[in-house]
Design a protein around this motif. Structure first.
Motif, short mmCIF file in Angstrom:
data_model
loop_
_atom_site.label_atom_id
_atom_site.label_comp_id
_atom_site.label_asym_id
_atom_site.label_seq_id
_atom_site.Cartn_x
_atom_site.Cartn_y
_atom_site.Cartn_z
N GLN A 156 0.85 -1.18 0.00
CA GLN A 156 0.00 0.00 0.00
C GLN A 156 0.89 1.24 0.00
O GLN A 156 1.69 1.43 0.90
N MET A 157 0.74 2.06 -1.03
CA MET A 157 1.56 3.26 -1.12
C MET A 157 0.90 4.26 -2.06
O MET A 157 0.26 3.89 -3.04
N LEU A 158 1.05 5.51 -1.71
CA LEU A 158 0.58 6.59 -2.57
C LEU A 158 1.72 6.96 -3.51
O LEU A 158 2.85 7.18 -3.07
N SER A 159 1.42 7.02 -4.80
CA SER A 159 2.45 7.27 -5.80
C SER A 159 2.00 8.39 -6.74
O SER A 159 0.81 8.74 -6.79
N GLN A 160 2.96 8.94 -7.47
CA GLN A 160 2.67 9.93 -8.51
C GLN A 160 3.48 9.53 -9.74
O GLN A 160 4.44 10.18 -10.10
N PRO A 161 3.08 8.42 -10.37
CA PRO A 161 3.93 7.78 -11.38
C PRO A 161 4.15 8.64 -12.62
O PRO A 161 3.31 9.43 -13.03
N ARG A 191 -1.64 11.81 -8.56
CA ARG A 191 -1.35 11.04 -7.35
C ARG A 191 -2.35 9.88 -7.29
O ARG A 191 -3.56 10.10 -7.27
N LEU A 192 -1.82 8.66 -7.24
CA LEU A 192 -2.65 7.46 -7.35
C LEU A 192 -2.18 6.38 -6.38
O LEU A 192 -1.01 6.37 -5.98
N GLN A 193 -3.07 5.48 -6.03
CA GLN A 193 -2.73 4.37 -5.15
C GLN A 193 -2.13 3.23 -5.97
O GLN A 193 -2.71 2.81 -6.98
N MET A 194 -0.98 2.69 -5.52
CA MET A 194 -0.29 1.65 -6.27
C MET A 194 -1.15 0.39 -6.42
O MET A 194 -1.11 -0.29 -7.45
N VAL A 195 -1.93 0.05 -5.40
CA VAL A 195 -2.80 -1.13 -5.49
C VAL A 195 -3.78 -0.98 -6.65
O VAL A 195 -4.00 -1.92 -7.42
N ALA A 223 5.11 5.99 6.10
CA ALA A 223 5.56 7.06 5.21
C ALA A 223 5.11 6.80 3.77
O ALA A 223 4.65 7.71 3.08
N MET A 224 5.21 5.56 3.32
CA MET A 224 4.79 5.22 1.96
C MET A 224 3.30 5.44 1.77
O MET A 224 2.86 5.99 0.75
N ARG A 225 2.52 5.04 2.76
CA ARG A 225 1.06 5.22 2.66
C ARG A 225 0.68 6.69 2.72
O ARG A 225 -0.33 7.11 2.15
N GLY A 226 1.48 7.47 3.42
CA GLY A 226 1.20 8.89 3.57
C GLY A 226 1.70 9.77 2.45
O GLY A 226 1.53 10.99 2.49
N GLY A 227 2.35 9.19 1.45
CA GLY A 227 2.80 9.97 0.30
C GLY A 227 4.23 10.45 0.36
O GLY A 227 4.61 11.37 -0.37
N ALA A 228 5.08 9.82 1.18
CA ALA A 228 6.48 10.23 1.28
C ALA A 228 7.24 10.05 -0.03
O ALA A 228 8.26 10.70 -0.25
N LEU A 229 6.75 9.16 -0.90
CA LEU A 229 7.42 8.93 -2.18
C LEU A 229 6.85 9.80 -3.30
O LEU A 229 7.07 9.52 -4.48
#
Length: 249
Positions: A156-161, A191-195, A223-229
Protein backbone atom coordinates in the motif's frame (compact mmCIF):
# COMPACT_ATOMS: atom_id res chain seq x y z
CA UNK A 1 28.48 16.02 -26.98
CA UNK A 2 29.57 12.47 -26.24
CA UNK A 3 27.43 10.92 -23.49
CA UNK A 4 27.91 7.53 -21.86
CA UNK A 5 24.80 5.79 -20.52
CA UNK A 6 25.20 3.12 -17.84
CA UNK A 7 22.28 0.72 -17.98
CA UNK A 8 21.58 1.77 -21.56
CA UNK A 9 19.15 -1.06 -22.28
CA UNK A 10 17.09 -0.72 -19.09
CA UNK A 11 13.62 0.73 -18.50
CA UNK A 12 14.88 4.33 -18.48
CA UNK A 13 18.33 3.91 -20.04
CA UNK A 14 16.95 3.06 -23.46
CA UNK A 15 14.96 6.30 -23.46
CA UNK A 16 18.04 8.28 -22.45
CA UNK A 17 19.89 6.77 -25.40
CA UNK A 18 17.03 7.55 -27.79
CA UNK A 19 16.57 11.13 -26.55
CA UNK A 20 20.30 11.87 -26.65
CA UNK A 21 20.66 10.58 -30.21
CA UNK A 22 17.57 12.49 -31.34
CA UNK A 23 19.27 15.67 -30.10
CA UNK A 24 22.44 14.90 -32.03
CA UNK A 25 24.62 13.59 -29.22
CA UNK A 26 27.07 10.72 -29.61
CA UNK A 27 26.14 7.90 -27.21
CA UNK A 28 28.39 5.26 -25.64
CA UNK A 29 26.41 2.37 -24.15
CA UNK A 30 27.79 0.88 -20.93
CA UNK A 31 26.13 -2.52 -20.50
CA UNK A 32 27.14 -6.12 -19.92
CA UNK A 33 26.10 -6.88 -23.50
CA UNK A 34 28.57 -4.22 -24.65
CA UNK A 35 31.34 -5.85 -22.58
CA UNK A 36 31.15 -3.68 -19.45
CA UNK A 37 30.21 -5.25 -16.11
CA UNK A 38 30.10 -2.25 -13.81
CA UNK A 39 29.88 -4.37 -10.65
CA UNK A 40 33.38 -5.89 -10.97
CA UNK A 41 36.88 -4.55 -10.40
CA UNK A 42 37.80 -5.51 -13.96
CA UNK A 43 35.42 -2.80 -15.19
CA UNK A 44 38.03 -0.11 -14.48
CA UNK A 45 40.31 -0.66 -17.46
CA UNK A 46 37.44 -1.20 -19.89
CA UNK A 47 35.63 1.88 -18.60
CA UNK A 48 38.59 4.20 -18.99
CA UNK A 49 38.77 3.15 -22.64
CA UNK A 50 35.05 3.61 -23.27
CA UNK A 51 35.00 7.01 -21.54
CA UNK A 52 37.65 8.58 -23.75
CA UNK A 53 36.21 11.86 -25.02
CA UNK A 54 33.01 11.49 -22.97
CA UNK A 55 31.67 14.73 -21.49
CA UNK A 56 28.98 13.24 -19.24
CA UNK A 57 27.94 9.88 -17.80
CA UNK A 58 24.30 9.09 -17.01
CA UNK A 59 23.82 6.25 -14.52
CA UNK A 60 20.45 4.50 -14.86
CA UNK A 61 21.62 1.09 -13.63
CA UNK A 62 19.29 -0.87 -11.36
CA UNK A 63 18.89 -4.09 -9.41
CA UNK A 64 15.74 -5.95 -8.35
CA UNK A 65 16.19 -6.70 -4.67
CA UNK A 66 14.63 -5.81 -1.35
CA UNK A 67 17.77 -6.77 0.63
CA UNK A 68 19.84 -3.92 1.98
CA UNK A 69 23.18 -5.72 1.64
CA UNK A 70 22.59 -6.59 -2.00
CA UNK A 71 21.32 -3.10 -2.86
CA UNK A 72 24.22 -1.33 -1.17
CA UNK A 73 26.76 -3.69 -2.75
CA UNK A 74 25.34 -3.12 -6.23
CA UNK A 75 24.86 0.65 -6.15
CA UNK A 76 28.07 1.13 -4.18
CA UNK A 77 30.24 -0.88 -6.55
CA UNK A 78 28.74 0.57 -9.72
CA UNK A 79 29.03 4.15 -8.49
CA UNK A 80 32.60 3.77 -7.20
CA UNK A 81 33.77 2.14 -10.44
CA UNK A 82 32.09 4.79 -12.61
CA UNK A 83 33.44 7.73 -10.61
CA UNK A 84 36.99 6.39 -10.52
CA UNK A 85 37.04 5.79 -14.27
CA UNK A 86 35.43 9.17 -14.95
CA UNK A 87 38.08 10.95 -12.90
CA UNK A 88 40.86 9.19 -14.81
CA UNK A 89 39.23 9.87 -18.18
CA UNK A 90 38.52 13.52 -17.40
CA UNK A 91 34.72 13.27 -17.58
CA UNK A 92 33.21 16.54 -16.39
CA UNK A 93 29.70 15.54 -15.33
CA UNK A 94 28.17 12.55 -13.55
CA UNK A 95 24.36 12.31 -13.63
CA UNK A 96 22.58 9.79 -11.40
CA UNK A 97 18.92 8.81 -11.44
CA UNK A 98 17.43 8.42 -7.97
CA UNK A 99 14.01 8.28 -6.28
CA UNK A 100 11.79 10.98 -4.82
CA UNK A 101 11.39 10.74 -1.04
CA UNK A 102 14.05 8.15 -0.23
CA UNK A 103 15.19 10.13 2.82
CA UNK A 104 11.99 9.01 4.55
CA UNK A 105 12.18 5.28 3.72
CA UNK A 106 14.48 2.89 5.59
CA UNK A 107 13.89 -0.24 3.50
CA UNK A 108 16.76 -2.16 1.91
CA UNK A 109 16.54 -1.03 -1.71
CA UNK A 110 16.24 2.60 -0.70
CA UNK A 111 19.33 2.26 1.50
CA UNK A 112 21.24 1.32 -1.66
CA UNK A 113 19.98 4.41 -3.48
CA UNK A 114 20.89 6.64 -0.51
CA UNK A 115 24.42 5.21 -0.56
CA UNK A 116 24.62 5.94 -4.29
CA UNK A 117 23.61 9.55 -3.71
CA UNK A 118 26.18 10.01 -0.94
CA UNK A 119 29.00 8.61 -3.07
CA UNK A 120 28.08 10.87 -5.99
CA UNK A 121 27.80 14.00 -3.83
CA UNK A 122 31.14 13.32 -2.11
CA UNK A 123 32.89 12.06 -5.23
CA UNK A 124 35.59 13.65 -7.40
CA UNK A 125 33.40 14.38 -10.45
CA UNK A 126 31.00 17.37 -10.79
CA UNK A 127 27.51 15.95 -10.45
CA UNK A 128 23.76 16.16 -10.78
CA UNK A 129 21.12 13.89 -9.23
CA UNK A 130 17.61 13.69 -10.64
CA UNK A 131 15.07 12.12 -8.32
CA UNK A 132 11.97 10.76 -10.05
CA UNK A 133 8.86 9.05 -8.75
CA UNK A 134 8.01 5.44 -9.62
CA UNK A 135 7.62 4.82 -13.34
CA UNK A 136 4.30 3.69 -14.81
CA UNK A 137 6.03 0.34 -15.43
CA UNK A 138 6.43 -0.16 -11.68
CA UNK A 139 2.74 -1.07 -11.36
CA UNK A 140 3.36 -4.16 -13.48
CA UNK A 141 6.57 -5.05 -11.66
CA UNK A 142 4.91 -5.08 -8.22
CA UNK A 143 2.51 -7.79 -9.39
CA UNK A 144 5.46 -10.18 -9.24
CA UNK A 145 6.99 -9.05 -5.95
CA UNK A 146 4.96 -11.41 -3.74
CA UNK A 147 2.75 -14.03 -5.38
CA UNK A 148 0.67 -16.73 -3.78
CA UNK A 149 -1.06 -18.68 -6.54
CA UNK A 150 -3.32 -16.24 -8.39
CA UNK A 151 -2.89 -13.60 -5.68
CA UNK A 152 -0.40 -10.71 -5.89
CA UNK A 153 0.41 -8.94 -2.62
CA UNK A 154 1.06 -5.30 -3.45
CA UNK A 155 2.40 -2.74 -0.95
CA UNK A 156 0.00 0.00 0.00
CA UNK A 157 1.56 3.26 -1.12
CA UNK A 158 0.58 6.59 -2.57
CA UNK A 159 2.45 7.27 -5.80
CA UNK A 160 2.67 9.93 -8.51
CA UNK A 161 3.93 7.78 -11.38
CA UNK A 162 5.74 9.19 -14.38
CA UNK A 163 6.41 7.78 -17.86
CA UNK A 164 9.91 6.33 -18.23
CA UNK A 165 10.21 8.07 -21.59
CA UNK A 166 9.74 11.44 -19.89
CA UNK A 167 12.38 10.54 -17.30
CA UNK A 168 14.80 9.76 -20.12
CA UNK A 169 14.14 13.14 -21.73
CA UNK A 170 14.60 14.90 -18.37
CA UNK A 171 17.96 13.20 -17.79
CA UNK A 172 19.24 14.48 -21.12
CA UNK A 173 18.02 17.96 -20.12
CA UNK A 174 20.10 17.64 -16.93
CA UNK A 175 23.16 16.60 -18.95
CA UNK A 176 22.80 19.58 -21.25
CA UNK A 177 22.36 21.99 -18.31
CA UNK A 178 25.68 20.95 -16.76
CA UNK A 179 26.46 19.97 -13.15
CA UNK A 180 23.73 21.32 -10.87
CA UNK A 181 23.65 19.17 -7.72
CA UNK A 182 20.24 17.92 -6.64
CA UNK A 183 17.71 18.80 -9.35
CA UNK A 184 14.03 19.52 -8.63
CA UNK A 185 11.96 16.35 -8.18
CA UNK A 186 10.34 14.90 -11.30
CA UNK A 187 6.89 13.32 -10.99
CA UNK A 188 3.89 12.38 -13.08
CA UNK A 189 0.62 14.30 -13.42
CA UNK A 190 -1.53 12.29 -10.94
CA UNK A 191 -1.35 11.04 -7.35
CA UNK A 192 -2.65 7.46 -7.35
CA UNK A 193 -2.73 4.37 -5.15
CA UNK A 194 -0.29 1.65 -6.27
CA UNK A 195 -2.80 -1.13 -5.49
CA UNK A 196 -5.29 0.43 -7.91
CA UNK A 197 -2.64 0.78 -10.59
CA UNK A 198 -1.62 -2.88 -10.24
CA UNK A 199 -5.26 -3.95 -10.58
CA UNK A 200 -5.64 -1.88 -13.74
CA UNK A 201 -2.52 -3.46 -15.24
CA UNK A 202 -3.77 -6.97 -14.44
CA UNK A 203 -7.15 -6.26 -16.02
CA UNK A 204 -5.76 -4.50 -19.10
CA UNK A 205 -3.27 -7.29 -19.82
CA UNK A 206 -5.63 -10.13 -18.95
CA UNK A 207 -3.30 -11.44 -16.26
CA UNK A 208 -6.11 -12.63 -13.99
CA UNK A 209 -4.28 -11.63 -10.83
CA UNK A 210 -6.18 -10.97 -7.62
CA UNK A 211 -4.45 -7.92 -6.18
CA UNK A 212 -4.43 -7.54 -2.39
CA UNK A 213 -3.02 -4.42 -0.78
CA UNK A 214 -0.63 -5.10 2.09
CA UNK A 215 0.60 -2.40 4.52
CA UNK A 216 4.38 -2.31 4.83
CA UNK A 217 5.10 -2.43 8.59
CA UNK A 218 6.79 0.26 10.63
CA UNK A 219 7.69 3.87 9.98
CA UNK A 220 8.65 3.23 6.36
CA UNK A 221 5.24 1.74 5.62
CA UNK A 222 3.44 4.66 7.24
CA UNK A 223 5.56 7.06 5.21
CA UNK A 224 4.79 5.22 1.96
CA UNK A 225 1.06 5.22 2.66
CA UNK A 226 1.20 8.89 3.57
CA UNK A 227 2.80 9.97 0.30
CA UNK A 228 6.48 10.23 1.28
CA UNK A 229 7.42 8.93 -2.18
CA UNK A 230 5.63 11.82 -3.88
CA UNK A 231 7.13 15.32 -4.22
CA UNK A 232 6.66 17.71 -1.32
CA UNK A 233 7.37 20.81 -3.41
CA UNK A 234 7.00 22.06 -6.95
CA UNK A 235 9.09 20.79 -9.82
CA UNK A 236 8.84 19.39 -13.33
CA UNK A 237 5.81 17.20 -14.03
CA UNK A 238 5.33 14.66 -16.80
CA UNK A 239 2.25 14.90 -18.99
CA UNK A 240 1.58 11.23 -19.80
CA UNK A 241 -1.15 9.86 -17.54
CA UNK A 242 -1.18 6.27 -16.32
CA UNK A 243 -4.24 5.54 -18.45
CA UNK A 244 -2.52 6.89 -21.58
CA UNK A 245 0.56 4.80 -20.85
CA UNK A 246 -1.56 1.71 -20.27
CA UNK A 247 -3.28 2.27 -23.61
CA UNK A 248 0.10 2.38 -25.30
CA UNK A 249 0.46 6.16 -25.67
Amino acid sequence: MRIAVAGATGVVGRYVVAAARERGHDVVELTRAAGVDLTTETAAGVLEERLAGVAAVVDTTNISTQRRGAAEAFFGNVTRHLLAAEQTAGVGHHVALSIVGIDHIGLGYYAGKKLQERLVALGPVPWSILRATQFHEFAEQVLGFARVGPVSLVPQMLSQPVAAREVGDALVDVVEAGPSGLAPDLAGPERLQMVDLARRVSEAHGLGRRVVGVPVPGASGRAMRGGALTPAAGGPRGSVTFEEWLAGA
